[in-house]
Design a protein around this motif. Sequence first.
Motif, PDB file in Angstrom:
ATOM      1  N   CYS A  16       0.237  -1.451  -0.315  1.00 12.55           N
ATOM      2  CA  CYS A  16      -0.181  -0.233   0.108  1.00 12.55           C
ATOM      3  C   CYS A  16       0.957   1.482   0.155  1.00 12.55           C
ATOM      4  CB  CYS A  16      -0.848  -0.239   1.257  1.00 12.55           C
ATOM      5  SG  CYS A  16      -1.501   1.690   1.624  1.00 12.55           S
ATOM      6  N   TRP A  18       0.444   4.209   1.192  1.00 16.70           N
ATOM      7  CA  TRP A  18       0.198   4.941   1.768  1.00 16.70           C
ATOM      8  C   TRP A  18       1.183   4.979   3.047  1.00 16.70           C
ATOM      9  CZ3 TRP A  18      -1.659   9.252   0.762  1.00 16.70           C
ATOM     10  CH2 TRP A  18      -2.765   8.980  -0.020  1.00 16.70           C
ATOM     11  N   CYS A  19       1.495   3.383   3.088  1.00 11.38           N
ATOM     12  CA  CYS A  19       2.351   3.231   4.696  1.00 11.38           C
ATOM     13  C   CYS A  19       3.291   2.073   3.916  1.00 11.38           C
ATOM     14  CB  CYS A  19       1.122   2.137   5.665  1.00 11.38           C
ATOM     15  SG  CYS A  19       0.324   1.040   5.187  1.00 11.38           S
ATOM     16  N   PRO A  44      -2.210   1.093  -4.637  1.00 11.37           N
ATOM     17  CA  PRO A  44      -3.154   2.420  -3.783  1.00 11.37           C
ATOM     18  C   PRO A  44      -3.523   1.952  -2.334  1.00 11.37           C
ATOM     19  CG  PRO A  44      -4.365   1.491  -5.632  1.00 11.37           C
ATOM     20  CD  PRO A  44      -3.408   1.049  -5.785  1.00 11.37           C
ATOM     21  N   CYS A  45      -3.423   0.958  -1.970  1.00  7.59           N
ATOM     22  CA  CYS A  45      -4.658   0.432  -1.022  1.00  7.59           C
ATOM     23  C   CYS A  45      -4.219  -1.609  -1.163  1.00  7.59           C
ATOM     24  CB  CYS A  45      -6.339   0.705  -0.747  1.00  7.59           C
ATOM     25  SG  CYS A  45      -6.679  -0.243   0.724  1.00  7.59           S
ATOM     26  N   SER A  46      -3.965  -2.646   0.522  1.00 12.08           N
ATOM     27  CA  SER A  46      -3.447  -3.190  -0.468  1.00 12.08           C
ATOM     28  C   SER A  46      -4.992  -4.197  -0.272  1.00 12.08           C
ATOM     29  CB  SER A  46      -3.481  -3.908   1.844  1.00 12.08           C
ATOM     30  OG  SER A  46      -4.764  -4.237   2.113  1.00 12.08           O
ATOM     31  N   CYS A  70      -1.924  -0.530   5.517  1.00  7.88           N
ATOM     32  CA  CYS A  70      -2.114  -0.140   6.219  1.00  7.88           C
ATOM     33  C   CYS A  70      -2.167  -0.974   8.061  1.00  7.88           C
ATOM     34  CB  CYS A  70      -3.029   1.066   6.521  1.00  7.88           C
ATOM     35  SG  CYS A  70      -2.528   1.833   5.330  1.00  7.88           S
ATOM     36  N   CYS A  75      -6.866   2.287   7.200  1.00  7.93           N
ATOM     37  CA  CYS A  75      -7.094   2.197   6.077  1.00  7.93           C
ATOM     38  C   CYS A  75      -7.779   3.748   5.205  1.00  7.93           C
ATOM     39  CB  CYS A  75      -7.800   1.068   5.758  1.00  7.93           C
ATOM     40  SG  CYS A  75      -7.757   1.114   4.100  1.00  7.93           S
ATOM     41  N   HIS A  76      -7.297   4.308   4.605  1.00  4.65           N
ATOM     42  CA  HIS A  76      -7.813   5.492   4.081  1.00  4.65           C
ATOM     43  C   HIS A  76      -8.839   5.068   3.324  1.00  4.65           C
ATOM     44  CE1 HIS A  76      -3.496   6.476   5.175  1.00  4.65           C
ATOM     45  NE2 HIS A  76      -3.387   8.050   4.452  1.00  4.65           N
ATOM     46  N   TYR A  77      -8.814   4.123   2.500  1.00  3.63           N
ATOM     47  CA  TYR A  77     -10.417   3.705   2.233  1.00  3.63           C
ATOM     48  C   TYR A  77     -11.319   2.788   3.329  1.00  3.63           C
ATOM     49  CZ  TYR A  77      -7.483   4.920  -1.592  1.00  3.63           C
ATOM     50  OH  TYR A  77      -6.206   6.101  -2.534  1.00  3.63           O
ATOM     51  N   ASN A  81      -8.615  -2.569   3.746  1.00  2.00           N
ATOM     52  CA  ASN A  81      -6.922  -4.038   4.378  1.00  2.00           C
ATOM     53  C   ASN A  81      -7.876  -4.852   5.126  1.00  2.00           C
ATOM     54  OD1 ASN A  81      -8.489  -1.875   6.651  1.00  2.00           O
ATOM     55  ND2 ASN A  81      -5.977  -1.549   7.476  1.00  2.00           N
TER      56      ASN A  81
HETATM   57 FE1  FES Z   1      -2.657   1.147   3.303  1.00  2.00          FE
HETATM   58 FE2  FES Z   1      -5.675   0.803   2.337  1.00  2.00          FE
HETATM   59  S1  FES Z   1      -4.393   2.690   2.142  1.00  2.00           S
HETATM   60  S2  FES Z   1      -4.608  -0.895   3.171  1.00  2.00           S
END
Ligand code: FES
Length: 142
Positions: A16, A18-19, A44-46, A70, A75-77, A81
């Motif tokens: 991801c 973001w993290c 963008p995300c796991s 994350c 999670c940003h969404y 996750n």
């Molecule tokens: Fe990082 Fe969803 S934004 S796991």
Amino acid sequence: MEQKEAWEPKIIGFLCKWCSYAAADLAGTSRKKYPSNIGIIKLPCSGRVDPLFIIRALRLGFDGVLISGCYPGECHYQTGNYRARRRFAITKKLLEYMGVDPRRLQASWVSASEGEKFAHVVTQMTAQLKEIGPNRLFADDK
Ligand code: FES
């Protein structure tokens, strides 16, 4: 006499952005030592990790797949996750059914400030894959 090169596992990491991707970056910039066995794909995300990505990576000859995102609740969404965690559990079962050692697929929550943890996760996974040996299940498919 020619010396055979020692086998090294190849890992693909779906991280991801973001993290865990930032943690990998931090590990690099703060010069944390970890094996160079991992190739990284930034997502963008796991929750974006499709089980087919994992199967495809193993078919392409990767020895292990790491999913990292994350922490739960961060999670940003919101729930990406959690989705990743459910898919991870199901994909592990599928791999087992297919005769793949489920340890070839691993997941870890790593925040952007945890460069050291990221280095540790990759180091441990590399060592474990060395014990398991090369991924040969799909060798005949090529
Ligand atoms: Fe990082 Fe969803 S934004 S796991």
